[in-house]
Motif scaffolding. Structure first.
Motif, PDB file in Angstrom:
ATOM      1  N   GLN A 206      -3.080  21.887 -10.871  1.00  0.00           N
ATOM      2  CA  GLN A 206      -3.914  21.506 -11.998  1.00  0.00           C
ATOM      3  C   GLN A 206      -4.703  22.725 -12.462  1.00  0.00           C
ATOM      4  O   GLN A 206      -5.349  23.403 -11.661  1.00  0.00           O
ATOM      5  CB  GLN A 206      -4.863  20.375 -11.582  1.00  0.00           C
ATOM      6  N   ASP A 207      -4.620  23.031 -13.743  1.00  0.00           N
ATOM      7  CA  ASP A 207      -5.290  24.197 -14.333  1.00  0.00           C
ATOM      8  C   ASP A 207      -4.865  25.503 -13.664  1.00  0.00           C
ATOM      9  O   ASP A 207      -5.631  26.474 -13.633  1.00  0.00           O
ATOM     10  CB  ASP A 207      -6.811  24.044 -14.267  1.00  0.00           C
ATOM     11  N   LYS A 209      -4.461  26.278 -10.479  1.00  0.00           N
ATOM     12  CA  LYS A 209      -5.398  26.646  -9.414  1.00  0.00           C
ATOM     13  C   LYS A 209      -4.859  26.368  -8.016  1.00  0.00           C
ATOM     14  O   LYS A 209      -5.633  26.133  -7.086  1.00  0.00           O
ATOM     15  CB  LYS A 209      -6.734  25.936  -9.623  1.00  0.00           C
ATOM     16  N   VAL A 241      -0.813  21.377 -16.791  1.00  0.00           N
ATOM     17  CA  VAL A 241      -0.375  22.649 -17.368  1.00  0.00           C
ATOM     18  C   VAL A 241       1.141  22.807 -17.382  1.00  0.00           C
ATOM     19  O   VAL A 241       1.653  23.916 -17.617  1.00  0.00           O
ATOM     20  CB  VAL A 241      -1.022  23.831 -16.607  1.00  0.00           C
ATOM     21  N   PRO A 268      -2.560  21.496 -22.080  1.00  0.00           N
ATOM     22  CA  PRO A 268      -3.316  21.209 -20.860  1.00  0.00           C
ATOM     23  C   PRO A 268      -4.504  20.272 -21.039  1.00  0.00           C
ATOM     24  O   PRO A 268      -5.130  19.887 -20.049  1.00  0.00           O
ATOM     25  CB  PRO A 268      -3.789  22.591 -20.428  1.00  0.00           C
ATOM     26  N   TYR A 567     -14.553  27.100 -21.664  1.00  0.00           N
ATOM     27  CA  TYR A 567     -13.227  26.857 -21.104  1.00  0.00           C
ATOM     28  C   TYR A 567     -12.743  28.113 -20.395  1.00  0.00           C
ATOM     29  O   TYR A 567     -12.892  29.219 -20.916  1.00  0.00           O
ATOM     30  CB  TYR A 567     -12.237  26.496 -22.222  1.00  0.00           C
ATOM     31  N   ARG A 570      -6.535  30.145 -18.290  1.00  0.00           N
ATOM     32  CA  ARG A 570      -5.833  30.751 -17.157  1.00  0.00           C
ATOM     33  C   ARG A 570      -4.331  30.865 -17.437  1.00  0.00           C
ATOM     34  O   ARG A 570      -3.520  30.841 -16.519  1.00  0.00           O
ATOM     35  CB  ARG A 570      -6.076  29.909 -15.891  1.00  0.00           C
TER      36      ARG A 570
END
Length: 600
Positions: A206-207, A209, A241, A268, A567, A570
């Protein structure tokens, strides 16, 4: 006096009109695509969790009609307009459902490959509406098998296979022999693999990470102006993502070059997230559309849905997929627009966070799911809160659940003031369901009424006799309605518990549009794959859309951000310069964009 006249006008409209759209009269659509998603059954012997899913869409145009092949669906869908999709139960098909299927057109026939075993023969038919699929029994069996295949037919009639779904192996390609049962002409060629240490958007989780090795999968080849564009999905289908990138080449088997503007399909943020493992198809007017996979991943990590977005190529050859406001209503292909790239109707979301009430909320019942968050392969489960406030929080992973499925259940939303309603979307969800496979008896029946005073109610949507399975029922009203209150009343629901992930109302709030965000800042981190973005909050804003790209006139990537004014981006590529802008939006419209920022 003006407010009084508007109130009277609203009452006249809602009392005098039956504003129910017929599906064949739609001019718009809203993601996720509202098809009768199949209940997955291939994991039943292992976990017995019931959930719908649709993923990995392979969409083709065959003689002016569109066919969509989807993972494990026991058939496929056909449409003449990309609006009304009809499920085809073929005469012959994969017993266990096809897995991440390939589809292509050659010599007036449709070719499909999607054997779940990873080893099988290509099948074909000249009548996909009937589905009399035939096989030549020539099993394709390269070392390691075939996962997530794509079949590409070049202009010269040559046929190629691309495949892989792995966090270890690269995308591979090989030419097939159409004169000899489509067997492989030689060995597969390694084409490219993920490099997440250089490409931020390719990182897992997620994101982005997670430290788990990301997955590359879902290749799809497109040829445009003699350039070969090979799409691929990454980093994992269950994450917000999940996206598509692209490599380009002057030859179908390479060498391939990474596109610096990657990713091309990225969503996302917003209501339903993700836009990976997709396919691109031309409509009958020559415009491109991208179909892709979106993630729910609550009942199981592979609980997914399908979306469609405008796509195409810039004058310089850059591929784009426009996901901005991607789960708000957009115009369908048959509607002429000034710019195919921008088909957003400007019907804004009216329902988010508004006061809601109901006569039933379930409590004390544990949700039956397959939970893999402890090993890092899905998000942690949401708190077991099935309250009615979950029905309009713009989060598909939360849901309102009633104590039963009776015809006395209702939910009422107070928009706060009279607003113009153009469309409504009801996103039903599966809570402790017990359905598997593809029953033909599933349907959802309901009515939606509107009012300005909670005394006089008019019918906006009458689905009380609906015989179609519409888990994401999107209704475009024939005539806009001026209303403050919107009331959903259940008539029939097939599962034990009525569960709605989101009741969404679209139109115009008839107020002021937000101002442009000020003090827009972007700072690249020491790790160039990341940047910290911020701006001043706008009082009247519901949310913001951040845009970025490698040139000021082609900021084709975006993310929708609710409530926050910062925000962490990434998804950047090391060594690449970027341009960025931000805009604010609310129920009444969209602000002008900010000045363009440049970051090295």
């Amino acid at each position: 006096m003006i407010k009084h006249l508007l109130l009277l006008l609203g009452i006249v409209i809602i009392m005098g009109l039956q504003a129910v759209s017929q599906t064949n009269a739609r001019k718009t659509y809203c993601n996720p695509i509202d098809i009768d998603y199949t209940y997955m059954s291939h994991y039943r012997s292992k976990n017995n969790v019931s959930y719908r899913s649709g993923a990995d869409p392979a969409v083709i145009n065959f003689k002016g009609k569109f066919f969509m092949f989807v993972t494990r669906s026991h058939g496929y869908w056909m449409s003449e307009d990309m609006s009304n999709w009809h499920f085809v139960r073929p005469q012959n098909w994969y017993f266990n459902g096809c897995n991440a299927p390939a589809a292509a057109v050659k010599d007036e026939k449709v070719l499909v490959y999607g054997d779940p075993s990873g080893r099988g023969a290509i099948i074909e038919t000249d009548n996909p509406e009937l589905g009399d699929w035939k096989t030549n029994y020539a099993v394709l069996n390269p070392p390691g098998g075939i996962q997530d295949p794509d079949i590409f037919v070049d202009d010269d009639g040559k046929v190629y296979l691309y495949e892989e779904s792995s966090n270890k192996w690269p995308i591979r390609g090989v030419e097939l022999d159409p004169e000899n049962y489509y067997i492989l002409k030689g060995d597969e060629t390694d084409l490219f693999k993920l490099t997440p240490d250089q490409h931020g958007w390719e990182r897992f989780g997620q994101d982005h990470k997670s430290d788990i090795d990301p997955y590359i999968e879902g290749p799809w080849m497109v040829k445009h102006n003699d350039i070969y564009y090979l799409e691929y999905g990454a980093p994992g289908t269950q994450w917000n993502v999940y996206a598509d990138g692209v490599y380009t080449s002057k030859s179908p088997l390479g060498p391939f070059e990474y596109a610096p503007y990657n990713p091309i399909s990225y969503k996302p943020g917003g209501f339903l997230k993700g836009s990976g493992h997709g396919s691109i198809v031309k409509d009958n007017d020559g415009n491109y559309w991208h179909f892709s996979t979106m993630a729910i991943s609550v009942n199981y990590k592979f609980e997914r849905r399908i979306a469609m977005y405008p796509a195409g190529f810039e004058a310089n050859g850059q591929m784009y997929v426009n996901t901005a406001y991607g789960d708000y209503p957009h115009f369908l292909p048959e509607v002429d627009t000034e710019n195919h790239k921008d088909r957003f109707t400007r019907w804004m979301l009216l329902s988010k966070g508004k006061k809601v009430s109901t006569n039933s909320i379930l409590s004390g019942v544990k949700r039956n799911v397959v939970d893999e968050h402890e090993v890092g392969y899905m998000l942690e489960q949401e708190a077991p809160n099935y309250g009615v406030e979950m029905i309009n929080d713009e989060n598909i992973r939360t849901l309102w659940v009633a104590e039963n499925n009776s015809d006395s259940l209702f939910v009422e939303i107070d928009l706060g003031r009279p607003m113009t309603v153009n469309a409504i979307q009801v996103n039903f969800q599966d809570f402790n369901a017990n359905i598997f496979g593809k029953p033909d008896t599933i349907r959802q029946q309901f009515i939606i009424q509107t009012s300005n005073d909670r005394i006089h109610w008019g019918m906006a949507v009458d689905y009380s006799h609906n015989q179609n399975d519409q888990p994401h029922a999107y209704v475009e009203l024939k005539t806009p309605i001026l209303a403050r209150y919107v009331k959903f009343s259940n008539v029939y629901f097939p599962n034990q518990y009525l569960a709605i992930g989101e009741l969404r109302v679209f139109g115009n709030g008839n107020g002021k549009t937000p101002k442009t965000p000020k003090h827009f800042k972007a700072v690249r981190q020491t790790d160039e794959r990341n940047a910290d973005i911020s701006w001043d909050s706008v009082d009247e804003a519901m949310g913001y859309v951040l845009y970025w790209g490698i040139s000021a006139d082609k900021m084709n990537n975006s993310v929708m951000i609710y409530d926050e004014n910062s925000y962490e981006l990434r998804a950047l590529n090391k060594g690449q310069e970027y341009f960025l802008q931000v805009e604010a939006f609310n129920e009444s419209g969209i602000s002008k964009r900010s000045d363009v920022l440049f970051i090295e």
